[in-house]
Design a protein around this motif. Structure first.
Motif, PDB file in Angstrom:
ATOM      1  N   LEU B 183      30.481  41.975  31.533  1.00  0.00           N
ATOM      2  CA  LEU B 183      29.342  42.377  30.713  1.00  0.00           C
ATOM      3  C   LEU B 183      28.215  41.349  30.839  1.00  0.00           C
ATOM      4  CD1 LEU B 183      29.242  44.832  28.783  1.00  0.00           C
ATOM      5  CD2 LEU B 183      29.770  43.267  26.921  1.00  0.00           C
ATOM      6  N   ILE B 184      28.615  40.077  30.826  1.00  0.00           N
ATOM      7  CA  ILE B 184      27.623  39.013  30.963  1.00  0.00           C
ATOM      8  C   ILE B 184      26.935  39.111  32.333  1.00  0.00           C
ATOM      9  CG2 ILE B 184      27.315  36.509  31.149  1.00  0.00           C
ATOM     10  CD1 ILE B 184      29.483  36.136  29.093  1.00  0.00           C
ATOM     11  N   TYR B 185      27.735  39.293  33.367  1.00  0.00           N
ATOM     12  CA  TYR B 185      27.172  39.438  34.716  1.00  0.00           C
ATOM     13  C   TYR B 185      26.161  40.571  34.781  1.00  0.00           C
ATOM     14  CZ  TYR B 185      29.901  36.193  37.561  1.00  0.00           C
ATOM     15  OH  TYR B 185      30.401  35.075  38.138  1.00  0.00           O
ATOM     16  N   LYS B 186      26.515  41.673  34.159  1.00  0.00           N
ATOM     17  CA  LYS B 186      25.669  42.855  34.188  1.00  0.00           C
ATOM     18  C   LYS B 186      24.303  42.541  33.569  1.00  0.00           C
ATOM     19  CE  LYS B 186      26.921  47.632  33.124  1.00  0.00           C
ATOM     20  NZ  LYS B 186      28.028  48.217  32.313  1.00  0.00           N
ATOM     21  N   GLU B 187      24.331  41.849  32.437  1.00  0.00           N
ATOM     22  CA  GLU B 187      23.063  41.519  31.777  1.00  0.00           C
ATOM     23  C   GLU B 187      22.284  40.513  32.599  1.00  0.00           C
ATOM     24  OE1 GLU B 187      21.728  43.078  29.304  1.00  0.00           O
ATOM     25  OE2 GLU B 187      23.513  44.347  29.132  1.00  0.00           O
TER      26      GLU B 187
ATOM     27  N   ALA C 229      32.495  35.726  47.167  1.00  0.00           N
ATOM     28  CA  ALA C 229      31.311  36.076  47.944  1.00  0.00           C
ATOM     29  C   ALA C 229      30.089  35.695  47.128  1.00  0.00           C
ATOM     30  CB  ALA C 229      31.309  37.572  48.241  1.00  0.00           C
ATOM     31  N   ASP C 230      28.904  36.065  47.621  1.00  0.00           N
ATOM     32  CA  ASP C 230      27.701  35.622  46.899  1.00  0.00           C
ATOM     33  C   ASP C 230      27.418  36.470  45.666  1.00  0.00           C
ATOM     34  OD1 ASP C 230      27.061  37.833  48.360  1.00  0.00           O
ATOM     35  OD2 ASP C 230      25.099  37.122  49.010  1.00  0.00           O
ATOM     36  N   ARG C 231      27.767  37.767  45.737  1.00  0.00           N
ATOM     37  CA  ARG C 231      27.462  38.595  44.566  1.00  0.00           C
ATOM     38  C   ARG C 231      28.764  39.078  43.934  1.00  0.00           C
ATOM     39  NH1 ARG C 231      24.162  42.148  48.052  1.00  0.00           N
ATOM     40  NH2 ARG C 231      24.867  43.797  46.653  1.00  0.00           N
ATOM     41  N   MET C 232      29.309  38.245  43.055  1.00  0.00           N
ATOM     42  CA  MET C 232      30.639  38.484  42.519  1.00  0.00           C
ATOM     43  C   MET C 232      30.723  39.767  41.694  1.00  0.00           C
ATOM     44  SD  MET C 232      32.614  36.034  43.573  1.00  0.00           S
ATOM     45  CE  MET C 232      33.885  35.342  42.534  1.00  0.00           C
ATOM     46  N   LEU C 250      37.722  38.999  37.776  1.00  0.00           N
ATOM     47  CA  LEU C 250      37.150  37.679  38.003  1.00  0.00           C
ATOM     48  C   LEU C 250      38.202  36.642  37.622  1.00  0.00           C
ATOM     49  CD1 LEU C 250      33.808  38.353  36.172  1.00  0.00           C
ATOM     50  CD2 LEU C 250      34.035  37.969  38.625  1.00  0.00           C
ATOM     51  N   PHE C 251      38.321  35.615  38.412  1.00  0.00           N
ATOM     52  CA  PHE C 251      39.347  34.600  38.149  1.00  0.00           C
ATOM     53  C   PHE C 251      38.798  33.260  38.570  1.00  0.00           C
ATOM     54  CE2 PHE C 251      43.424  36.509  37.023  1.00  0.00           C
ATOM     55  CZ  PHE C 251      44.079  35.392  36.516  1.00  0.00           C
ATOM     56  N   GLY C 252      37.924  32.708  37.775  1.00  0.00           N
ATOM     57  CA  GLY C 252      37.319  31.451  38.192  1.00  0.00           C
ATOM     58  C   GLY C 252      36.488  31.690  39.440  1.00  0.00           C
ATOM     59  N   GLU C 253      36.736  30.851  40.411  1.00  0.00           N
ATOM     60  CA  GLU C 253      35.957  30.886  41.637  1.00  0.00           C
ATOM     61  C   GLU C 253      36.160  32.190  42.403  1.00  0.00           C
ATOM     62  OE1 GLU C 253      37.093  27.491  43.853  1.00  0.00           O
ATOM     63  OE2 GLU C 253      35.405  27.632  45.233  1.00  0.00           O
ATOM     64  N   TYR C 254      37.388  32.713  42.366  1.00  0.00           N
ATOM     65  CA  TYR C 254      37.735  33.892  43.156  1.00  0.00           C
ATOM     66  C   TYR C 254      37.884  35.129  42.270  1.00  0.00           C
ATOM     67  CZ  TYR C 254      38.833  30.796  47.048  1.00  0.00           C
ATOM     68  OH  TYR C 254      38.746  29.886  48.062  1.00  0.00           O
ATOM     69  N   ILE C 255      37.830  36.271  42.939  1.00  0.00           N
ATOM     70  CA  ILE C 255      38.277  37.496  42.286  1.00  0.00           C
ATOM     71  C   ILE C 255      39.726  37.687  42.682  1.00  0.00           C
ATOM     72  CG2 ILE C 255      38.117  40.015  42.357  1.00  0.00           C
ATOM     73  CD1 ILE C 255      35.051  39.571  42.748  1.00  0.00           C
ATOM     74  N   HIS C 256      40.584  37.949  41.691  1.00  0.00           N
ATOM     75  CA  HIS C 256      41.975  38.237  42.035  1.00  0.00           C
ATOM     76  C   HIS C 256      42.113  39.736  42.240  1.00  0.00           C
ATOM     77  CE1 HIS C 256      44.159  34.366  40.590  1.00  0.00           C
ATOM     78  NE2 HIS C 256      43.105  34.107  41.322  1.00  0.00           N
ATOM     79  N   PHE C 257      42.478  40.074  43.434  1.00  0.00           N
ATOM     80  CA  PHE C 257      42.574  41.475  43.825  1.00  0.00           C
ATOM     81  C   PHE C 257      44.048  41.791  44.074  1.00  0.00           C
ATOM     82  CE2 PHE C 257      42.574  44.520  47.488  1.00  0.00           C
ATOM     83  CZ  PHE C 257      42.058  45.612  46.820  1.00  0.00           C
ATOM     84  N   ALA C 258      44.623  42.644  43.197  1.00  0.00           N
ATOM     85  CA  ALA C 258      46.034  42.992  43.351  1.00  0.00           C
ATOM     86  C   ALA C 258      46.118  44.346  44.027  1.00  0.00           C
ATOM     87  CB  ALA C 258      46.714  43.029  41.995  1.00  0.00           C
ATOM     88  N   SER C 259      46.943  44.417  45.046  1.00  0.00           N
ATOM     89  CA  SER C 259      47.040  45.698  45.745  1.00  0.00           C
ATOM     90  C   SER C 259      48.486  46.183  45.797  1.00  0.00           C
ATOM     91  CB  SER C 259      46.460  45.584  47.160  1.00  0.00           C
ATOM     92  OG  SER C 259      47.372  44.874  47.965  1.00  0.00           O
ATOM     93  N   ILE C 260      48.621  47.489  45.979  1.00  0.00           N
ATOM     94  CA  ILE C 260      49.934  48.119  45.979  1.00  0.00           C
ATOM     95  C   ILE C 260      50.718  47.705  47.225  1.00  0.00           C
ATOM     96  CG2 ILE C 260      51.102  50.363  45.936  1.00  0.00           C
ATOM     97  CD1 ILE C 260      48.278  51.360  44.761  1.00  0.00           C
ATOM     98  N   SER C 261      50.018  47.639  48.351  1.00  0.00           N
ATOM     99  CA  SER C 261      50.713  47.272  49.584  1.00  0.00           C
ATOM    100  C   SER C 261      49.945  46.149  50.281  1.00  0.00           C
ATOM    101  CB  SER C 261      50.787  48.491  50.510  1.00  0.00           C
ATOM    102  OG  SER C 261      49.471  48.936  50.773  1.00  0.00           O
TER     103      SER C 261
END
Lengths: 365, 246, 302
Positions: B183-187, C229-232, C250-261
């Motif tokens: 939400l913060i990012y969006k704003e 990446a630049d535009r999180m 969002l997970f700090g510096e990274y996005i945590h992306f969980a996938s099925i496979s």
């Protein structure tokens, strides 16, 4: 326990607001009421009908007139002239001394005096009445130093133009009652509620300390401080306003102590129901203080109110304390005349303490 | 009106000093926040964060120094600053015993929004935050996560260019916490400046730039990546601990 | 040491605790981890005899929390959520007071609290209200320890406290544990889980899992990638559209992306770059406790 009491004292003395409520408010109230009313009772015109004209009746009249409160407007000669004296509208009080006043006193230890008052201004009438009663009590003790508490001269009061009113308005009993109620009930309930609010009550509950120890630890410092507060009020009234205190002072103090304990137990009872300081404050103000002021007969005579409100008034501990304190302080009566009221207050005390201990939660809900 | 000299700055602080008696709570703070930036304002308890935020929001006067918020001077234009900022604290300044619509109406009213505008906002928020099931409930019945998002939305009901968030995510579950940051990012993407404090060090990573206060001074101020490099640290938490332990 | 069986508790129609059963061993440092409103405080209040459960039972130090509460209260130490200190009393006065109500003295158990107390001793004449958050926390802990309890309950001792004080606080707990005190602690900070011997994850009044932190993490069964990446914000939304996506946060510096496979990292990177997002970096990740919690939470919701 000792620890608890030390802690409580430390907290009270560090909180400026508590100190102001404890000592500032009583002083201000006494000074305000005192100065406002002192001007009323000065050189009040009165009339006297002395049916005896003997030794004691003359002495008593001299004593009344030599006080700075009253001046003689007229000597009334007969019962028939009483009506006429009042009609002129000048006199506020007419004192009737019965026949054979001295003889009655010496033979039967009993004599009657009638005080007839213009009660169109009820507060002033009340004041005049009590000042006169006080002077009479003083006189009584001068002529009979072995005074045992049972009054010999029985002043009979009659209020004109407002006949139902026979309450005695005296600010000191009122202020003492209100202040003790305020300080004791409100301060204890707030201080317990504060512990709940800050969460320290949780820690206390989890500790081995018993509920009764918490209650006593809370109550003890306030008993002492409220008592000091009561002494200050009495002291001020006595020195600054030359309030007549004719009764037995130790008895007066003992009754005050009883009332303080009653108010404290009421405060604890309130705190068992209140979880925050705000609620405790509101409950004390609206559930205690206002009804005490309104229904105890302190400012407004209870007898002028509708029956139902009078009954509610009976359930107000301050009403009984005002009666006790007036009897002792102004009329100079002993325990013999106030034992019923004392018992009632004792009953309230036991009731509230019991209820508080029962309701005091050993858990959080 | 004293117009802002550099229009790209949302906050300019120069030599800000705040003293309480002999205690120096803010010791010559200097920083600028760009428009549209998410600025993390970190520091240990008692480092002087709250004091600084109070000054920036116009609630307290600095002892000395220049402060400019949203283009307005803190000494002369406090009222204008208050109109142009949003504020949300960890205590969620919503009224528990009012409904969602009533809360929005109240805060909208404070900022002088028209009745029509308030209606629009109410509908928008209920839709956007998925609050359809709660339109009749009092705010206290909302789950914590919804409450927090609503508090944020209410804080920006008057569309201020800059929002101050004081520990907005304390005690919130990890999923809600992340949704809140989205939400913060969006704003921020819409150009709002976000000024945020937090105790979660992973959240420091979400900020464009972070300042770390220690004992009333700003000890470090930069992008999280650069701070980590400078202090040779794996995470922002390490950076923070290195700085705060001194 | 502590045995909780099928505990239920509700306030009106809010179910605060649902069928909670946990065994905590002697000498253990046990953590209840979950957000506000998960029921941690209610549970702690039941365990410290401040609340009575609707059903189920709890025994602490082999004493029933309802029937044997008097005896239990002499043997447990409790630090409620808000540091329950007298703000208008000094550090020393607070300690003496709490020592007094437990019928002991500061001197008697000085050795036990010394490592904590000596850090605030220089300020012993200062009022508790004037202490910083970290120091208040140390004082509250000293007060809870003053009667040498066998078990210590700390309800959110680190909430609202900065990262440095939190770290110091956990170091203190480790040293107390060495002295044989059983410690039960609750926290909303997931990263503190690793510091406990065993943890229970709690959410909306229900236990999600109980085990050693590492075992819980090892049970995480999805493929996890860290992407930055630049535009999180745009990236996280885009990842959620991915056919294999289970969750993206969002997970700090990274996005945590969980996938099925399992996913071809290079292919994913290419896809992202093609959408106009730059500086893309993808790494394979091991789950942490927060990933596990979020996964368990999502499962519980279903």
């Amino acid at each position: 326990m000792k620890n608890f009491i030390i802690k409580e004292f430390l907290q009270i003395f560090r909180d400026k607001r508590s100190l102001i409520i404890l000592f500032g408010i009583p002083i201000i109230q006494v000074l305000l009421f005192g100065f406002a009313l002192k001007n009323e009772i000065r050189d009040v015109p009165i009339a006297i009908l002395d049916n005896s004209k003997d030794l004691y009746s003359q002495q008593l009249i001299t004593k009344i007139l030599s006080s700075e409160y009253f001046i003689l407007e007229e000597n009334v000669q007969s019962e028939k002239a009483i009506e006429n004296a009042f009609r002129k509208g000048k006199i506020k009080q007419l004192i009737v001394i019965e026949n054979n006043f001295t003889e009655n006193l010496e033979r039967e230890n009993r004599a009657k005096i009638q005080l007839i008052l213009d009660a169109s201004d009820p507060n002033t009438a009340g004041m005049i009445n009590s000042y006169t009663s006080a002077i009479i009590s003083n006189f009584e003790r001068e002529i009979n130093p072995s005074f045992a508490g049972v009054p010999m001269i029985i002043p009979e009061t009659q209020m004109r133009y407002n006949p139902k009113l026979d309450s005695v308005f005296m600010f000191v009993p009122g202020v003492i009652t209100i202040v003790l109620m305020l300080v004791s009930a409100m301060m204890t309930s707030i201080s317990i509620a504060r512990e709940k609010e800050l969460g320290t009550m949780e820690v206390l509950l989890v500790s081995p300390i018993k509920p009764i120890q918490i209650i006593l630890g809370k109550v003890f410092p306030y008993v002492i401080l409220s008592f000091i507060s009561a002494l200050i009020i009495l002291g001020l009234a006595f020195t600054v306003f030359e309030m007549p205190i004719v009764g037995n002072i130790p008895l007066l103090l003992a009754e005050s102590l009883l009332f303080i304990i009653m108010a404290l137990s009421l405060g604890i009872f309130i705190s068992t129901a209140a979880n925050s300081q705000q609620v405790a404050m509101l409950l004390s103000m609206f559930a205690l203080l206002l009804p005490s002021i309104l229904l105890s007969g302190f400012i407004f005579p209870l007898k002028n109110m509708p029956d139902i409100i009078q009954y509610i008034g009976y359930a107000m501990p301050p009403k009984w304390f005002v009666i006790i304190i007036k009897n002792i302080m102004i009329k100079g009566n002993g325990i013999g005349s106030v034992w019923k009221e004392t018992l009632i207050i004792l009953g309230f005390t036991v009731f509230f303490i019991g209820l508080s201990i029962k309701k005091f939660k050993i858990r959080l809900e | 009106m004293a117009e802002n000299k550099s229009n790209s700055k949302a906050v300019i602080v120069k030599d800000l000093v705040k003293k309480f008696g002999s205690f120096v709570a803010n010791d010559h703070l200097n920083f600028e926040v760009d428009k549209g930036e998410i600025f993390g304002f970190l520091g240990a308890n008692g480092a002087g964060k709250t004091t600084a935020i109070k000054i920036l929001c116009g609630l307290s006067h600095p002892t000395s120094g220049e402060v400019n918020v949203a283009g307005y001077d803190i000494y002369k234009q406090r009222d204008l600053i208050k109109k142009n900022i949003g504020y949300m604290s960890q205590k969620f300044s919503l009224y528990d015993d009012l409904s969602i619509a009533e809360n929005i109406r109240f805060y909208g009213g404070i900022y002088g929004l028209s009745r029509k505008k308030i209606k629009e906002k109410t509908a928008e928020y209920i839709e956007k935050l998925g609050l359809q099931a709660y339109t009749k409930s009092m705010v206290k019945e909302l789950p914590l996560g919804f409450k927090q998002k609503l508090a944020f939305s209410v804080a920006i009901v008057h569309d201020p260019p800059i929002v101050f968030l004081d520990e907005p995510t304390g005690g919130v579950d990890p999923i809600t916490r992340r949704q809140f940051w989205e939400l913060i990012y969006k704003e921020a993407a819409k150009g709002k400046t976000i000024f945020v404090t937090t105790h979660y060090m992973d959240e420091a990573e979400y900020c464009d730039r972070v300042s770390i206060m220690v004992d009333g001074r700003i000890e470090a101020l930069d992008k999280p990546a650069i701070l980590k490099e400078t202090y040779n640290a794996e995470s922002m938490e390490e950076v923070f601990i290195q700085l705060a332990r001194g | 040491m502590i045995s909780i069986k099928n505990l239920y508790k509700s306030y009106g129609n809010i179910q605060a605790l649902k069928d909670i059963s946990v065994e905590i061993h002697e000498g253990e440092l046990f953590g209840f981890i979950g957000p506000d409103g998960a029921g941690k405080t209610t549970l702690f209040r039941i365990l410290t005899s401040l609340l009575i459960p609707d059903s189920g039972s709890a025994r602490v130090i082999d004493l029933d929390v309802v029937n044997d509460y008097k005896k239990l209260r002499t043997q447990l130490g409790y630090m409620p959520g808000r540091f329950s200190l007298y703000q208008d009393l000094t550090v020393e006065e607070n300690l003496n007071f709490f020592a007094g109500i437990f019928k002991t003295t500061l001197q008697e158990n000085y050795e036990l609290i010394k490592p904590i107390y000596h850090q605030i001793e220089p300020f012993k004449k200062r009022r508790a209200g004037d202490l910083s958050g970290g120091m208040k926390q140390k004082l509250a802990l000293s007060c809870a320890l003053i009667h040498k309890p066998k078990v210590l309950f700390l309800d959110e001792p680190t909430t609202g406290v900065d990262a440095v004080s939190r770290k110091e606080f956990w170091e203190m707990l480790q040293s107390l544990k060495k002295q044989g005190i059983t410690i039960v602690v609750s926290t909303p900070y997931m990263d503190e889980a690793a510091l406990c011997d065993r943890i229970a994850l709690i959410q909306k009044g229900e236990l999600l899992d109980i085990d050693k932190p590492q075992n819980i993490i090892d049970r995480y069964s999805h493929f996890l990638y860290g992407i930055k990446a630049d535009r999180m914000y745009d990236l996280v939304n885009q990842l959620r559209e991915h056919p294999q996506c289970l969750s993206a946060y969002l997970f700090g510096e990274y996005i945590h992306f969980a996938s099925i496979s399992e996913i071809d990292i290079n292919q994913l990177k290419e896809d992202i770059v093609n959408s106009g997002i730059e500086q893309v970096e993808i790494i394979q990740l091991k789950a942490n406790i927060e990933d596990s919690f979020m996964d368990l939470m999502a499962k519980a919701e279903k």
